[in-house]
Motif scaffolding. Structure first.
Motif, PDB file in Angstrom:
ATOM      1  N   ALA A 117       0.335  -1.678   0.533  1.00 39.20           N
ATOM      2  CA  ALA A 117      -0.010   0.160  -0.113  1.00 39.20           C
ATOM      3  C   ALA A 117       1.020   1.393  -0.152  1.00 39.20           C
ATOM      4  CB  ALA A 117      -0.988  -0.116   1.602  1.00 39.20           C
ATOM      5  N   HIS A 118       1.753   0.919   0.711  1.00 43.04           N
ATOM      6  CA  HIS A 118       2.814   2.072   0.936  1.00 43.04           C
ATOM      7  C   HIS A 118       3.690   2.751  -0.869  1.00 43.04           C
ATOM      8  CE1 HIS A 118       5.710   4.936   2.365  1.00 43.04           C
ATOM      9  NE2 HIS A 118       6.722   4.689   2.655  1.00 43.04           N
ATOM     10  N   ALA A 119       3.609   1.582  -1.101  1.00 43.73           N
ATOM     11  CA  ALA A 119       4.026   1.572  -3.030  1.00 43.73           C
ATOM     12  C   ALA A 119       5.834   2.528  -3.249  1.00 43.73           C
ATOM     13  CB  ALA A 119       2.949   2.498  -3.981  1.00 43.73           C
ATOM     14  N   ASP A 120       6.404   1.855  -2.034  1.00 43.82           N
ATOM     15  CA  ASP A 120       8.009   2.967  -2.304  1.00 43.82           C
ATOM     16  C   ASP A 120       8.699   1.928  -3.492  1.00 43.82           C
ATOM     17  OD1 ASP A 120      10.830   3.693  -2.401  1.00 43.82           O
ATOM     18  OD2 ASP A 120      10.323   3.479  -0.096  1.00 43.82           O
ATOM     19  N   PRO A 121       8.947   2.358  -4.573  1.00 43.39           N
ATOM     20  CA  PRO A 121       9.338   1.556  -5.981  1.00 43.39           C
ATOM     21  C   PRO A 121      11.264   0.739  -5.125  1.00 43.39           C
ATOM     22  CG  PRO A 121       9.596   3.387  -6.317  1.00 43.39           C
ATOM     23  CD  PRO A 121       8.493   3.830  -4.704  1.00 43.39           C
ATOM     24  N   ALA A 122      11.362   0.795  -3.962  1.00 40.19           N
ATOM     25  CA  ALA A 122      11.980   0.814  -3.286  1.00 40.19           C
ATOM     26  C   ALA A 122      12.267  -0.721  -2.742  1.00 40.19           C
ATOM     27  CB  ALA A 122      13.092   1.936  -2.326  1.00 40.19           C
ATOM     28  N   THR A 135      -2.112  -9.627  -7.000  1.00 40.60           N
ATOM     29  CA  THR A 135      -3.118  -9.052  -7.238  1.00 40.60           C
ATOM     30  C   THR A 135      -3.066  -7.994  -5.963  1.00 40.60           C
ATOM     31  OG1 THR A 135      -4.370 -10.478  -6.297  1.00 40.60           O
ATOM     32  CG2 THR A 135      -4.498 -10.025  -8.444  1.00 40.60           C
ATOM     33  N   VAL A 136      -3.942  -7.313  -5.698  1.00 41.96           N
ATOM     34  CA  VAL A 136      -4.276  -7.011  -4.144  1.00 41.96           C
ATOM     35  C   VAL A 136      -5.230  -6.809  -4.093  1.00 41.96           C
ATOM     36  CG1 VAL A 136      -4.608  -4.842  -2.541  1.00 41.96           C
ATOM     37  CG2 VAL A 136      -2.086  -5.424  -3.535  1.00 41.96           C
ATOM     38  N   PHE A 152      -1.842  -1.773 -10.128  1.00 42.51           N
ATOM     39  CA  PHE A 152      -1.769  -1.076  -9.293  1.00 42.51           C
ATOM     40  C   PHE A 152      -0.368  -0.219  -8.299  1.00 42.51           C
ATOM     41  CE2 PHE A 152      -0.747  -1.632  -3.959  1.00 42.51           C
ATOM     42  CZ  PHE A 152      -1.826  -1.301  -3.732  1.00 42.51           C
ATOM     43  N   PHE A 153       0.612  -0.110  -9.114  1.00 40.01           N
ATOM     44  CA  PHE A 153       1.955   0.586  -8.183  1.00 40.01           C
ATOM     45  C   PHE A 153       1.711   1.868  -9.501  1.00 40.01           C
ATOM     46  CE2 PHE A 153       2.724  -3.762  -7.041  1.00 40.01           C
ATOM     47  CZ  PHE A 153       2.874  -3.279  -5.410  1.00 40.01           C
ATOM     48  N   LEU A 154       0.987   3.084  -8.943  1.00 35.99           N
ATOM     49  CA  LEU A 154       1.132   4.759  -9.998  1.00 35.99           C
ATOM     50  C   LEU A 154       2.234   5.441 -10.034  1.00 35.99           C
ATOM     51  CD1 LEU A 154      -2.335   4.750  -9.677  1.00 35.99           C
ATOM     52  CD2 LEU A 154      -2.038   4.076 -11.324  1.00 35.99           C
ATOM     53  N   GLY A 155       3.278   5.273  -9.308  1.00 34.11           N
ATOM     54  CA  GLY A 155       4.412   6.262  -8.889  1.00 34.11           C
ATOM     55  C   GLY A 155       4.571   6.336  -7.705  1.00 34.11           C
ATOM     56  N   PRO A 156       5.981   6.538  -7.560  1.00 37.59           N
ATOM     57  CA  PRO A 156       6.632   6.493  -6.253  1.00 37.59           C
ATOM     58  C   PRO A 156       5.421   6.907  -4.910  1.00 37.59           C
ATOM     59  CG  PRO A 156       7.894   8.073  -7.214  1.00 37.59           C
ATOM     60  CD  PRO A 156       7.041   7.793  -8.081  1.00 37.59           C
ATOM     61  N   LEU A 157       4.870   5.871  -3.812  1.00 38.09           N
ATOM     62  CA  LEU A 157       4.624   6.388  -2.788  1.00 38.09           C
ATOM     63  C   LEU A 157       2.853   6.363  -3.234  1.00 38.09           C
ATOM     64  CD1 LEU A 157       6.333   8.836  -0.237  1.00 38.09           C
ATOM     65  CD2 LEU A 157       6.809   5.753  -0.820  1.00 38.09           C
ATOM     66  N   THR A 158       2.736   6.139  -4.660  1.00 36.26           N
ATOM     67  CA  THR A 158       1.466   5.776  -4.869  1.00 36.26           C
ATOM     68  C   THR A 158       0.965   4.816  -5.820  1.00 36.26           C
ATOM     69  OG1 THR A 158       1.930   8.376  -6.101  1.00 36.26           O
ATOM     70  CG2 THR A 158      -0.036   8.063  -6.418  1.00 36.26           C
ATOM     71  N   ALA A 160      -2.809   2.192  -6.469  1.00 36.47           N
ATOM     72  CA  ALA A 160      -4.278   2.245  -7.442  1.00 36.47           C
ATOM     73  C   ALA A 160      -5.606   2.480  -6.180  1.00 36.47           C
ATOM     74  CB  ALA A 160      -4.888   1.772  -8.135  1.00 36.47           C
ATOM     75  N   LEU A 161      -5.337   2.224  -5.080  1.00 32.64           N
ATOM     76  CA  LEU A 161      -5.979   2.317  -3.342  1.00 32.64           C
ATOM     77  C   LEU A 161      -6.138   3.463  -3.909  1.00 32.64           C
ATOM     78  CD1 LEU A 161      -3.740   0.690  -1.030  1.00 32.64           C
ATOM     79  CD2 LEU A 161      -6.008  -0.144  -2.019  1.00 32.64           C
ATOM     80  N   ALA A 162      -8.042   4.067  -3.513  1.00 36.68           N
ATOM     81  CA  ALA A 162      -8.822   5.397  -3.226  1.00 36.68           C
ATOM     82  C   ALA A 162      -8.759   5.477  -1.900  1.00 36.68           C
ATOM     83  CB  ALA A 162     -10.336   5.309  -3.315  1.00 36.68           C
TER      84      ALA A 162
END
Ligand SMILES: Cc1cc2nc3c(=O)[nH]c(=O)nc-3n(C[C@H](O)[C@H](O)[C@H](O)COP(=O)(O)OP(=O)(O)OC[C@H]3O[C@@H](n4cnc5c(N)ncnc54)[C@H](O)[C@@H]3O)c2cc1C
Length: 285
Positions: A117-122, A135-136, A152-158, A160-162
């Protein structure tokens, strides 16, 4: 610094958590292990008016493995997933990657779903989820939806979760029969975020490499997945060069973009060789 004032909520069920997120839509954040959120709160980089703490939602404290894969619910800590023997048998990349996530103290508290959920690319698990085509599953007052890793992963720390969605679980499909996997990374110090990391899945049939896919972390805004089968079949150095050209890293305090590109090439060969060696039928590659 101390966090800006917020109201804490302690739901006991998923339904309660989801209804709190709906009630405070856009003003609330989910608190899971707190290993990323609490530092952000302390630095006032985020100032939610409400925290929905899911640590009392015991129904989310689960890891289930079957022939199809491993499903990790939102309260399962990294360490629990790492130590789960069934999860390791079904999808070895989970343990292989989690061993590189921070330090054991952080893994004791941080959750695997929180990390996605934090979506850190690292984050190691972002690359693993992407590589496995996982999947999530997210729930909100409007219902439940399942989001493919590619979306799901849209960008750094972003992600697709609303804002009103709770990620209830992540599913990592089982390792394909006959495949081998490996995870390698380079960090400045043990436990630091990686300068570059590579997860690899190889397939060997009749002594020949028939599949090679790699997932990359810390080299783009989102986890990157490459199919390197044909390049490797031609020459492992061709696969390394393809990886070097495909990544899109940035220069920061820790490493230059060029050094990260170099690491992507070197680690591709290292991860691929280890994954091939882990195949039940090894090739001579
Ligand atoms: C010193 C240090 C080193 C670290 N090194 C690494 C590393 O090398 N690799 C790595 O991958 N991670 C690393 N981490 C981060 C660690 O893995 C965290 O546990 C993880 O990123 C977030 O998980 P959490 O459960 O702590 O989430 P939290 O910190 O509670 O939340 C993080 C974010 O995700 C959201 N969130 C959490 N759970 C959900 C959910 N179920 N539904 C919707 N939103 C949710 C929160 O609202 C918040 O925005 C490190 C952390 C520290 C402090």
């Amino acid at each position: 610094m101390k966090p800006a004032p917020f109201q804490w909520h302690g739901p006991r069920t998923v339904a309660e958590a989801v209804s709190l997120l709906a009630e405070h839509d856009g003003q609330a954040k989910v608190l899971a292990g707190g290993q990323s959120l609490v530092p952000l709160l302390a630095m006032r980089l985020t100032q939610p008016a409400h925290l929905v703490d899911i640590n009392g939602v015991t129904e989310l404290d689960a890891v289930r493995s079957d022939a199809a894969g491993v499903t990790i619910a939102a309260l399962a800590r990294h360490r629990r997933v790492e130590r789960d023997e069934n999860a390791f048998r079904v999808q070895p990349l989970l343990r292989q990657a989690l061993a590189h996530v921070a330090h054991p103290t952080i893994r004791n508290r941080g959750t695997s779903v929180g990390s996605l959920a934090h979506a850190d690319p690292a984050g190691e698990l972002t690359a693993v989820l992407a590589l496995c085509d996982g999947t999530v599953t997210a729930r909100s007052a409007a219902g439940t939806r399942t989001i493919a890793a590619a979306d799901f992963f849209l960008g750094p720390l972003t992600s697709a979760l609303a804002p009103d969605e709770l990620a209830v679980s992540a599913h990592f499909p089982a390792r394909p029969a006959g495949s081998g996997s490996a995870f390698v990374e380079i960090a400045r110090r043990n436990g630091d975020y990686a300068l570059c990391g590579v997860a690899a899945v190889a397939q060997v049939d009749d002594g020949k490499l028939t599949g090679l896919r790699c997932g990359y972390l810390s080299v783009a805004d989102v986890p990157l997945v490459l199919d390197l089968t044909r390049a490797w079949q031609a020459d492992p150095q061709e696969a390394a060069e393809l990886a070097r050209r495909s990544v899109d890293p940035v220069t920061d305090l820790h490493a230059t973009a060029d050094y990260r590109r170099h690491l992507a090439a070197v680690l591709t060969v290292r991860a691929a060789r280890q994954a091939i060696s882990a195949c039940p039928q090894r090739s001579a590659a």
